[in-house]
Design an enzyme around this catalytic site. Structure first.
Site, PDB file in Angstrom:
ATOM      1  N   SER A 117       8.824 -27.463 -15.327  1.00 29.25           N
ATOM      2  CA  SER A 117       7.517 -28.109 -15.200  1.00 29.25           C
ATOM      3  C   SER A 117       6.401 -27.174 -15.613  1.00 29.25           C
ATOM      4  O   SER A 117       5.266 -27.607 -15.764  1.00 29.25           O
ATOM      5  CB  SER A 117       7.244 -28.486 -13.747  1.00 29.25           C
ATOM      6  OG  SER A 117       8.381 -28.910 -13.104  1.00 29.25           O
ATOM      7  N   HIS A 138      10.467 -32.046 -20.900  1.00 29.31           N
ATOM      8  CA  HIS A 138       9.993 -32.240 -19.528  1.00 29.31           C
ATOM      9  C   HIS A 138       9.881 -33.736 -19.214  1.00 29.31           C
ATOM     10  O   HIS A 138       8.963 -34.413 -19.678  1.00 29.31           O
ATOM     11  CB  HIS A 138       8.624 -31.542 -19.378  1.00 29.31           C
ATOM     12  CG  HIS A 138       8.066 -31.587 -18.003  1.00 29.31           C
ATOM     13  ND1 HIS A 138       6.716 -31.508 -17.739  1.00 29.31           N
ATOM     14  CD2 HIS A 138       8.676 -31.685 -16.798  1.00 29.31           C
ATOM     15  CE1 HIS A 138       6.524 -31.567 -16.442  1.00 29.31           C
ATOM     16  NE2 HIS A 138       7.695 -31.689 -15.848  1.00 29.31           N
ATOM     17  N   GLU A 150       7.404 -34.807 -22.083  1.00 31.11           N
ATOM     18  CA  GLU A 150       6.513 -33.760 -22.612  1.00 31.11           C
ATOM     19  C   GLU A 150       7.423 -32.753 -23.333  1.00 31.11           C
ATOM     20  O   GLU A 150       8.272 -32.117 -22.700  1.00 31.11           O
ATOM     21  CB  GLU A 150       5.766 -33.107 -21.431  1.00 31.11           C
ATOM     22  CG  GLU A 150       4.650 -32.181 -21.835  1.00 31.11           C
ATOM     23  CD  GLU A 150       3.929 -31.578 -20.619  1.00 31.11           C
ATOM     24  OE1 GLU A 150       4.568 -31.349 -19.569  1.00 31.11           O
ATOM     25  OE2 GLU A 150       2.716 -31.333 -20.726  1.00 31.11           O
ATOM     26  N   ASN A 188       1.194 -30.736 -15.930  1.00 24.90           N
ATOM     27  CA  ASN A 188       0.914 -30.092 -14.637  1.00 24.90           C
ATOM     28  C   ASN A 188      -0.376 -29.298 -14.624  1.00 24.90           C
ATOM     29  O   ASN A 188      -0.944 -29.063 -13.570  1.00 24.90           O
ATOM     30  CB  ASN A 188       2.103 -29.241 -14.208  1.00 24.90           C
ATOM     31  CG  ASN A 188       3.174 -30.138 -13.634  1.00 24.90           C
ATOM     32  OD1 ASN A 188       2.892 -30.976 -12.781  1.00 24.90           O
ATOM     33  ND2 ASN A 188       4.386 -30.008 -14.121  1.00 24.90           N
TER      34      ASN A 188
HETATM   35  N1  CAA Z   1      15.445 -45.940 -10.594  1.00 24.68           N
HETATM   36  C1  CAA Z   1      15.320 -47.128 -11.185  1.00 24.68           C
HETATM   37  N2  CAA Z   1      14.244 -47.934 -11.022  1.00 24.68           N
HETATM   38  C2  CAA Z   1      13.280 -47.495 -10.197  1.00 24.68           C
HETATM   39  C3  CAA Z   1      13.344 -46.249  -9.543  1.00 24.68           C
HETATM   40  C4  CAA Z   1      14.485 -45.457  -9.766  1.00 24.68           C
HETATM   41  N3  CAA Z   1      14.655 -44.254  -9.199  1.00 24.68           N
HETATM   42  N4  CAA Z   1      12.201 -46.085  -8.817  1.00 24.68           N
HETATM   43  C5  CAA Z   1      11.459 -47.185  -9.014  1.00 24.68           C
HETATM   44  N5  CAA Z   1      12.104 -48.036  -9.847  1.00 24.68           N
HETATM   45  C6  CAA Z   1      11.621 -49.309 -10.353  1.00 24.68           C
HETATM   46  C7  CAA Z   1      11.678 -50.409  -9.341  1.00 24.68           C
HETATM   47  O1  CAA Z   1      12.934 -51.065  -9.349  1.00 24.68           O
HETATM   48  C8  CAA Z   1      10.559 -51.323  -9.798  1.00 24.68           C
HETATM   49  O2  CAA Z   1      10.952 -52.102 -10.895  1.00 24.68           O
HETATM   50  P1  CAA Z   1      10.216 -53.542 -11.231  1.00 24.68           P
HETATM   51  O3  CAA Z   1       8.741 -53.277 -11.236  1.00 24.68           O
HETATM   52  O4  CAA Z   1      10.749 -53.903 -12.583  1.00 24.68           O
HETATM   53  O5  CAA Z   1      10.658 -54.413 -10.122  1.00 24.68           O
HETATM   54  C9  CAA Z   1       9.519 -50.346 -10.322  1.00 24.68           C
HETATM   55  O6  CAA Z   1      10.221 -49.140 -10.655  1.00 24.68           O
HETATM   56  C10 CAA Z   1       8.462 -50.060  -9.299  1.00 24.68           C
HETATM   57  O7  CAA Z   1       9.093 -49.584  -8.108  1.00 24.68           O
HETATM   58  P2  CAA Z   1       8.754 -50.069  -6.629  1.00 24.68           P
HETATM   59  O8  CAA Z   1       8.350 -51.499  -6.643  1.00 24.68           O
HETATM   60  O9  CAA Z   1       9.872 -49.643  -5.727  1.00 24.68           O
HETATM   61  O10 CAA Z   1       7.572 -49.166  -6.153  1.00 24.68           O
HETATM   62  P3  CAA Z   1       6.231 -48.837  -6.838  1.00 24.68           P
HETATM   63  O11 CAA Z   1       5.637 -50.010  -7.533  1.00 24.68           O
HETATM   64  O12 CAA Z   1       5.472 -48.119  -5.792  1.00 24.68           O
HETATM   65  O13 CAA Z   1       6.627 -47.795  -7.978  1.00 24.68           O
HETATM   66  C11 CAA Z   1       6.845 -45.605  -8.721  1.00 24.68           C
HETATM   67  C12 CAA Z   1       7.294 -46.617  -7.695  1.00 24.68           C
HETATM   68  C13 CAA Z   1       7.361 -45.988 -10.120  1.00 24.68           C
HETATM   69  C14 CAA Z   1       7.468 -44.282  -8.319  1.00 24.68           C
HETATM   70  C15 CAA Z   1       5.275 -45.553  -8.740  1.00 24.68           C
HETATM   71  O14 CAA Z   1       4.804 -45.367  -7.430  1.00 24.68           O
HETATM   72  C16 CAA Z   1       4.716 -44.442  -9.610  1.00 24.68           C
HETATM   73  O15 CAA Z   1       4.612 -44.575 -10.812  1.00 24.68           O
HETATM   74  N6  CAA Z   1       4.331 -43.340  -8.971  1.00 24.68           N
HETATM   75  C17 CAA Z   1       3.800 -42.170  -9.669  1.00 24.68           C
HETATM   76  C18 CAA Z   1       4.929 -41.389 -10.269  1.00 24.68           C
HETATM   77  C19 CAA Z   1       4.449 -40.178 -10.995  1.00 24.68           C
HETATM   78  O16 CAA Z   1       3.270 -39.873 -11.102  1.00 24.68           O
HETATM   79  N7  CAA Z   1       5.416 -39.424 -11.507  1.00 24.68           N
HETATM   80  C20 CAA Z   1       5.149 -38.175 -12.163  1.00 24.68           C
HETATM   81  C21 CAA Z   1       5.292 -37.072 -11.166  1.00 24.68           C
HETATM   82  S1  CAA Z   1       5.004 -35.519 -11.893  1.00 24.68           S
HETATM   83  C22 CAA Z   1       6.473 -35.101 -12.536  1.00 24.68           C
HETATM   84  O17 CAA Z   1       7.471 -35.745 -12.397  1.00 24.68           O
HETATM   85  C23 CAA Z   1       6.502 -33.878 -13.312  1.00 24.68           C
HETATM   86  C24 CAA Z   1       6.368 -32.593 -12.684  1.00 24.68           C
HETATM   87  O18 CAA Z   1       6.570 -31.628 -13.377  1.00 24.68           O
HETATM   88  C25 CAA Z   1       5.970 -32.367 -11.287  1.00 24.68           C
END
Ligand code: CAA
Length: 281
Positions: A117, A138, A150, A188
């Site tokens: 990251s 990434h 990324e 990040n």
């Molecule tokens: N596998 C498969 N599908 C998944 C899943 C998983 N692990 N997690 C969520 N989904 C799917 C769900 O089935 C759902 O699908 P539909 O819309 O087609 O029904 C969809 O994603 C949305 O999920 P939920 O309804 O359960 O919940 P939500 O609407 O709150 O979404 C989330 C969950 C996608 C995680 C959303 O909250 C989100 O986008 N959060 C922000 C995530 C983010 O910012 N990620 C980046 C983090 S930084 C990083 O990763 C890098 C780093 O270096 C730190």
């Protein structure tokens, strides 16, 4: 292609899943059978969600799982790799050690990618016998859902390696974005100061956890509030990334909030430990 993924944690498991779902043979490597079993279980759970949504059949779920083999021996896991993707813990000493080993264990032609990251790709590349073939790939969490990859070019990364990783990312249905190798890259560098600022706002009593997250969710249309997202990423990972940026740039701007430091020291790491800004038990 044969893809070797090193690390069966939440990122490694997600990366293994998307490659296997796209038809690649995946060797998933971790140090213990327990970590591998946890990784495969989380892949199965994620595939089950996709089946429930109707965009994957039960047969495709089974064949995706069948394309993943698990290994506790690094040499065994990478011996036929066309591409290695490392997704171990965000710890530079550990990553340097893994990449030094990959130099002798992975086929000479195989590019070596890291899902780091924030840690310097150029530094990781310097630990190998093939700096021109080392690159950052990434993925974002949750890997099966998030669109972005990324792609980070180290100082020595060659065009062929970069093109291969960009094309491969597109073939997974992702959108790759190429950036250069400076601490925190782009994702990040911009995300972590926001999460850190939310922690300072909490620590200084500007608002409570729910208030800060609600302001950012409803006011800025973020899918998760910053404190919920920090818990989701892992507070130890957030701290490690902030420390890499602070050391790399020498700016006080990246100084981790004392509350974050205390929580990590106390073992409150967010979702994965059962408690962070929220309680998950
Ligand atoms: N596998 C498969 N599908 C998944 C899943 C998983 N692990 N997690 C969520 N989904 C799917 C769900 O089935 C759902 O699908 P539909 O819309 O087609 O029904 C969809 O994603 C949305 O999920 P939920 O309804 O359960 O919940 P939500 O609407 O709150 O979404 C989330 C969950 C996608 C995680 C959303 O909250 C989100 O986008 N959060 C922000 C995530 C983010 O910012 N990620 C980046 C983090 S930084 C990083 O990763 C890098 C780093 O270096 C730190």
């Amino acid at each position: 292609m044969n893809i070797s993924v090193i690390g069966a944690g939440q990122m490694g498991a997600g990366i293994a899943q998307v490659f296997a779902a796209a038809g690649h043979q995946v060797s998933l490597v971790d140090i213990s059978q327990e970590s591998l079993a946890r990784g495969v279980k989380s892949i199965d759970g994620s595939l089950e969600r996709i089946v429930r949504k109707g965009s994957l059949t039960e047969a495709e779920r089974t064949s995706t799982l069948e394309r993943i083999t698990t290994h506790t021996d690094l040499g065994d896991g990478v011996k036929s790799a066309d591409l290695v993707i490392e997704a171990a813990t965000e710890n530079s000493e550990l990553k340097l050690k893994i990449f030094a080993q990959l130099s002798s264990l992975a086929p000479a032609a195989a590019p070596l990618a890291t899902n780091t990251s924030s840690i310097s790709i150029t530094r990781i590349a310097a630990a190998t016998d093939r700096p021109a073939k080392v690159i950052g790939m990434h993925f974002m969490n949750p890997v099966p859902v998030m669109q972005l990859v990324e792609v980070i070019r180290g100082y020595a990364t060659d065009d062929a390696t970069c093109k291969m990783v960009m094309d491969l990312s597109r073939s997974l249905g992702k959108t790759p974005v190429e950036v250069n190798d400076y601490p925190g890259f782009v994702a990040n560098r911009i995300l972590m100061p926001m999460l850190n600022e939310a922690m300072y706002a909490l620590w200084e009593g500007v608002g409570g956890v729910a208030e800060i997250d609600t302001v950012m969710k409803l006011g800025m249309a973020h899918p998760m509030g910053p404190l919920q997202l920090a818990d989701y990423i892992g507070l130890d990972t957030c701290l490690a990334i902030l420390n890499v940026m602070k050391e790399g740039f020498g700016r006080a701007h990246y100084q981790a909030c004392p509350l974050l430091v205390n929580m990590v020291t106390a073992g409150k790491l967010g979702r994965k430990s059962g408690e962070g800004f929220y309680n998950y038990s």
